[in-house]
Design a protein around this motif. Structure first.
Motif, PDB file in Angstrom:
ATOM      1  N   ASP A 226       0.831  -1.206   0.000  1.00 37.57           N
ATOM      2  CA  ASP A 226       0.000   0.000   0.000  1.00 37.57           C
ATOM      3  C   ASP A 226       0.862   1.250   0.000  1.00 37.57           C
ATOM      4  OD1 ASP A 226      -2.389  -1.460   0.091  1.00 37.57           O
ATOM      5  OD2 ASP A 226      -2.424  -1.475   2.283  1.00 37.57           O
ATOM      6  N   VAL A 227       1.949   1.237   0.776  1.00 37.91           N
ATOM      7  CA  VAL A 227       2.840   2.393   0.847  1.00 37.91           C
ATOM      8  C   VAL A 227       3.473   2.675  -0.517  1.00 37.91           C
ATOM      9  CG1 VAL A 227       5.026   3.227   1.804  1.00 37.91           C
ATOM     10  CG2 VAL A 227       3.290   2.259   3.308  1.00 37.91           C
ATOM     11  N   ALA A 228       3.832   1.609  -1.236  1.00 42.19           N
ATOM     12  CA  ALA A 228       4.387   1.804  -2.580  1.00 42.19           C
ATOM     13  C   ALA A 228       3.363   2.492  -3.484  1.00 42.19           C
ATOM     14  CB  ALA A 228       4.801   0.455  -3.169  1.00 42.19           C
ATOM     15  N   VAL A 229       2.091   2.086  -3.359  1.00 45.27           N
ATOM     16  CA  VAL A 229       1.023   2.749  -4.116  1.00 45.27           C
ATOM     17  C   VAL A 229       0.897   4.193  -3.671  1.00 45.27           C
ATOM     18  CG1 VAL A 229      -1.459   2.777  -4.566  1.00 45.27           C
ATOM     19  CG2 VAL A 229      -0.236   0.613  -4.535  1.00 45.27           C
ATOM     20  N   GLY A 230       0.979   4.413  -2.367  1.00 49.39           N
ATOM     21  CA  GLY A 230       0.848   5.764  -1.840  1.00 49.39           C
ATOM     22  C   GLY A 230       1.925   6.703  -2.351  1.00 49.39           C
ATOM     23  N   LEU A 231       3.150   6.225  -2.417  1.00 47.36           N
ATOM     24  CA  LEU A 231       4.242   7.067  -2.919  1.00 47.36           C
ATOM     25  C   LEU A 231       4.012   7.441  -4.383  1.00 47.36           C
ATOM     26  CD1 LEU A 231       7.268   5.266  -1.232  1.00 47.36           C
ATOM     27  CD2 LEU A 231       6.508   7.609  -0.783  1.00 47.36           C
ATOM     28  N   ARG A 232       3.553   6.475  -5.184  1.00 50.48           N
ATOM     29  CA  ARG A 232       3.271   6.773  -6.601  1.00 50.48           C
ATOM     30  C   ARG A 232       2.122   7.762  -6.722  1.00 50.48           C
ATOM     31  NH1 ARG A 232       4.076   1.114  -7.108  1.00 50.48           N
ATOM     32  NH2 ARG A 232       1.811   0.756  -7.167  1.00 50.48           N
ATOM     33  N   THR A 233       1.096   7.589  -5.899  1.00 47.08           N
ATOM     34  CA  THR A 233      -0.060   8.484  -5.959  1.00 47.08           C
ATOM     35  C   THR A 233       0.310   9.890  -5.531  1.00 47.08           C
ATOM     36  OG1 THR A 233      -1.512   6.600  -5.470  1.00 47.08           O
ATOM     37  CG2 THR A 233      -2.431   8.807  -5.189  1.00 47.08           C
ATOM     38  N   CYS A 234       1.146  10.013  -4.488  1.00 48.97           N
ATOM     39  CA  CYS A 234       1.542  11.332  -3.997  1.00 48.97           C
ATOM     40  C   CYS A 234       2.290  12.134  -5.062  1.00 48.97           C
ATOM     41  CB  CYS A 234       2.413  11.184  -2.749  1.00 48.97           C
ATOM     42  SG  CYS A 234       1.478  10.813  -1.255  1.00 48.97           S
TER      43      CYS A 234
END
Length: 253
Positions: free
Chosen positions: A80-88
């Motif tokens: 999820d954090v990897a997704v979050g970094l891409r989304t940010c």
């Protein structure tokens, strides 16, 4: 930099006591903890802006404990954090707050794009396809409201859809998305063998459903007679309009 054991160029801070979490454990591949790694990634994504938020080692420790606690409560995973970094990178020009980052980690929690995904997924499954599901919670929420999603506008279902999606996301564990049921062939396209066709005809004959009516034998008022039979039997489930229509066509009014 190991963000939680000392700021760059400064002395090591006294170790703090924290509740256990895997986020504080050294990661074998990274060489530092996952929360350390996240600090460094955000510092790289927002140079100067990110580190400027922390005036002391204690501020960094407070950030780490607060975010890890939120990650544990919300069931955030490293994936999820990897997704979050891409989304940010595409959503926030300035460093995100904890709430913003968690939302970025789970973009499927946004009910509007999840709604469109659900509608497209249901349509695909009706064609015998699996459908493209970014998160199993969207699938299971869609199955609960499938009929409404396909027959009503978003404005009509948005509150129920948002509630169903939120409830599914809160589960944190989901069964696998099952394969779709085989799509029914289009009319006239069924590939039925002679043996299967003969068997079906025998079954219809046994049920009395395959008897061809002779000219003039078909009772076009059968539906009305059945309604009146139910009335005479005391059936209270009939609507007044059904009874009135039956009486009218039978000449009983």
């Amino acid at each position: 930099m190991n963000a939680l054991t000392g700021m760059a160029g400064g002395e090591l801070a006294e170790p703090t006591t924290r509740p256990y979490s895997k986020w504080f454990d050294p990661h074998p591949r990274l060489g530092i903890s996952m929360i350390d790694h996240l600090y460094n990634r955000l510092d790289g994504a927002y140079p100067h802006w990110w580190s400027a938020n922390f005036a002391s080692q204690q501020a960094i420790d407070n950030w780490a404990e607060s975010w890890v606690e939120a990650f544990e409560d919300e069931g955030i995973t490293p994936e999820d954090v990897a997704v979050g970094l891409r989304t940010c990178r595409v959503r926030y020009q300035k460093p995100p707050s904890c709430a913003e980052f968690i939302q970025a980690c789970k973009p499927s929690a946004d009910p509007v794009p999840a709604y469109h995904e659900a509608v497209e997924g249901i349509q695909a499954r009706r064609k015998g396809e699996l459908g493209a599901w970014s998160h199993p919670a969207i699938y299971w929420a869609a199955m609960l409201l499938a009929r409404d999603l396909m027959t009503q506008s978003y404005g009509q279902v948005k509150d129920r859809w948002a509630a169903a999606l939120k409830a599914q996301l809160a589960r944190n564990e989901w069964a696998d998305i099952p394969p779709p049921a085989p799509a029914l062939p289009a009319p006239g396209q069924a590939n039925l063998s002679k043996e299967d066709a003969a068997r079906m005809l025998r079954e219809l004959d046994a049920l009395g459903m395959n008897k061809a009516a002779k000219p003039g034998e078909f009772d076009h008022l059968r539906w009305a007679r059945r309604i009146m039979q139910r009335v005479d039997a005391g059936d209270k489930s009939l609507y007044a309009l059904q009874i009135a229509n039956a009486k009218e066509v039978l000449g009983l009014t």
